[in-house]
Design a protein around this motif. Structure first.
Motif, PDB file in Angstrom:
ATOM      1  N   LYS A 163       0.840  -1.188   0.000  1.00 21.30           N
ATOM      2  CA  LYS A 163       0.000   0.000   0.000  1.00 21.30           C
ATOM      3  C   LYS A 163       0.878   1.242   0.000  1.00 21.30           C
ATOM      4  N   SER A 166       1.218   5.859   4.382  1.00 21.46           N
ATOM      5  CA  SER A 166       0.156   6.727   4.888  1.00 21.46           C
ATOM      6  C   SER A 166       0.685   7.669   5.974  1.00 21.46           C
ATOM      7  N   ASP A 168      -0.590   9.723   9.458  1.00 22.41           N
ATOM      8  CA  ASP A 168      -1.629   9.904  10.458  1.00 22.41           C
ATOM      9  C   ASP A 168      -2.117  11.346  10.410  1.00 22.41           C
ATOM     10  N   SER A 252      -3.990   9.822   4.231  1.00 27.56           N
ATOM     11  CA  SER A 252      -4.239   9.071   5.455  1.00 27.56           C
ATOM     12  C   SER A 252      -4.624   7.636   5.102  1.00 27.56           C
ATOM     13  N   PHE A 253      -4.559   6.765   6.072  1.00 19.40           N
ATOM     14  CA  PHE A 253      -4.937   5.371   5.836  1.00 19.40           C
ATOM     15  C   PHE A 253      -6.422   5.273   5.497  1.00 19.40           C
ATOM     16  N   ASP A 254      -7.239   6.099   6.120  1.00 23.05           N
ATOM     17  CA  ASP A 254      -8.670   6.085   5.805  1.00 23.05           C
ATOM     18  C   ASP A 254      -8.910   6.452   4.338  1.00 23.05           C
ATOM     19  N   GLN A 256      -6.772   5.971   1.874  1.00 22.48           N
ATOM     20  CA  GLN A 256      -6.300   4.842   1.077  1.00 22.48           C
ATOM     21  C   GLN A 256      -7.316   3.705   1.070  1.00 22.48           C
ATOM     22  N   LYS A 257      -7.942   3.464   2.208  1.00 22.45           N
ATOM     23  CA  LYS A 257      -8.970   2.414   2.266  1.00 22.45           C
ATOM     24  C   LYS A 257     -10.156   2.770   1.383  1.00 22.45           C
ATOM     25  N   GLU A 279       5.289   0.148   7.236  1.00 21.21           N
ATOM     26  CA  GLU A 279       4.307   0.433   8.272  1.00 21.21           C
ATOM     27  C   GLU A 279       3.972  -0.847   9.037  1.00 21.21           C
ATOM     28  N   LEU A 283      -1.802  -2.585   9.681  1.00 24.50           N
ATOM     29  CA  LEU A 283      -2.304  -1.811   8.548  1.00 24.50           C
ATOM     30  C   LEU A 283      -2.263  -2.632   7.267  1.00 24.50           C
ATOM     31  N   TYR A 284      -1.179  -3.369   7.089  1.00 23.94           N
ATOM     32  CA  TYR A 284      -1.062  -4.194   5.891  1.00 23.94           C
ATOM     33  C   TYR A 284      -2.147  -5.273   5.855  1.00 23.94           C
ATOM     34  N   ILE A 287      -5.508  -3.662   4.863  1.00 23.47           N
ATOM     35  CA  ILE A 287      -5.661  -3.295   3.448  1.00 23.47           C
ATOM     36  C   ILE A 287      -5.754  -4.552   2.580  1.00 23.47           C
TER      37      ILE A 287
END
Length: 329
Positions: A163, A166, A168, A252-254, A256-257, A279, A283-284, A287
């Motif tokens: 991914k 990201s 925060d 952010s991770f959100d 990316q999701k 990361e 998280l991995y 995703i």
């Protein structure tokens, strides 16, 4: 650029003296030169200059090849000749990389620029749908592009990246402030002559800067598009120095999701055993669970090698990509 043959021979001889693996090195060099000869150079005009690239097997079913951070289209030199004959690989240099024009001065890096570049290429060729293979940064860009344009992307191959990196949300203001100041400081150096080196020194610097993810032979492949020779016989790297400045604004991770949740394509993820993990595994895992649910088909393959396994050992990666591309089920 292409190095004069006599310099290549000189470098090969130095490598052979160091390693002693004469036959293996000579065969690898011969294979690399043959692979490059099969490709046709292309230039795609854009408003800020041009996108450079190369095409193997022109006229076949197109696949867009994307490289990693500070690499170039040469990253697919080993894989391309091993792909099915029905496939035409179009590998590009992202702006500020390889032989492409630099980004307009005063323009910081942002991931959205990569997606814009992909769309420019897609529209240039008039593709209604596209398959993409991307290494590292290029794989991240491919995933985000597929989330933005799910109806256009049929298949994606991501090599040694799970991914995008990201940020925060709470950390973003400080990262933005630091990124702005670093960018403005780096701009003051624009226009200065870059350091120049003997070719052997340049090669050693590249191998070490990649923390030995690249073999010397693989580094030489990238240097064909990643360096310039001066009148005095010395060489310099030709990448935009602003590439070394951190992004002013990340994702952010959100976010990316949200992109991953829009995937409709088939997705092959090839992970190298000695490749980096940027990361947390949590998280991995999260995703990947989205890939499994949303991608039309998701395949995760683990292979032995470094972050540049596709360039160091294309014979490991190419068959996996070929099987995925040819699979019509």
């Amino acid at each position: 650029m292409r190095f004069p043959f006599d310099i290549s021979v000189l470098r090969i001889s130095v490598i052979l003296e160091r390693s002693g693996h004469i036959l293996l090195r000579a065969l690898h060099s011969r294979s690399t030169l043959s692979s490059v000869a099969m490709a046709k150079e292309i230039t795609i005009p854009i408003i800020s200059g041009h996108i450079a690239g190369k095409v193997w097997n022109e006229g076949g079913s197109p696949i867009l090849g994307l490289h990693g951070w500070m690499d170039n289209a040469g990253t697919w030199d080993g894989v391309a000749p091993l792909l099915p004959k029905s496939v035409s690989l179009i590998a590009i240099d992202f702006p500020s990389h390889g032989l492409s024009s630099p980004r307009p001065r005063g323009t910081p890096f942002h991931f959205s620029n990569l997606l814009l570049t992909i769309e420019r290429v897609v529209q240039h060729f008039g593709w209604k749908e596209v398959n993409i293979i991307g290494h590292s940064l290029g794989g991240a860009a491919a995933m985000l592009y597929a989330g933005a344009f799910p109806e256009k992307v049929k298949k994606i191959v991501m090599v040694d990246l799970i991914k995008p990196l990201s940020v925060d949300a709470a950390d973003q203001p400080d990262k933005t402030a630091r990124g702005i100041l670093d960018f403005m400081e780096a701009e003051l150096k624009i226009g200065r002559e870059p350091p120049s080196y003997e070719y052997t020194t340049l090669l050693d610097k590249m191998v070490m800067s990649y923390r030995f993810s690249l073999t010397e032979e693989a580094a030489e492949v990238l240097l064909k598009r990643g360096s310039v020779k001066h009148a005095d016989g010395l060489y310099s790297f030709n990448y935009d120095p602003l590439l070394k400045v951190g992004s002013i604004f990340g994702t952010s991770f959100d976010q990316q999701k949200a992109f991953a949740n829009r995937l409709q394509c088939e997705l092959l993820l090839i992970k190298a055993s000695n490749g980096p993990l940027y990361e947390s595994r949590e998280l991995y895992d999260e995703i990947i669970s989205i890939y499994e649910k949303k991608a039309k088909k998701f395949i995760l393959k683990k292979v032995e090698g470094t972050h540049h396994v596709h360039l160091n050992n294309p014979e490991i990666v190419a068959p996996i990509i070929s099987e995925f591309i040819e699979d019509k089920s």
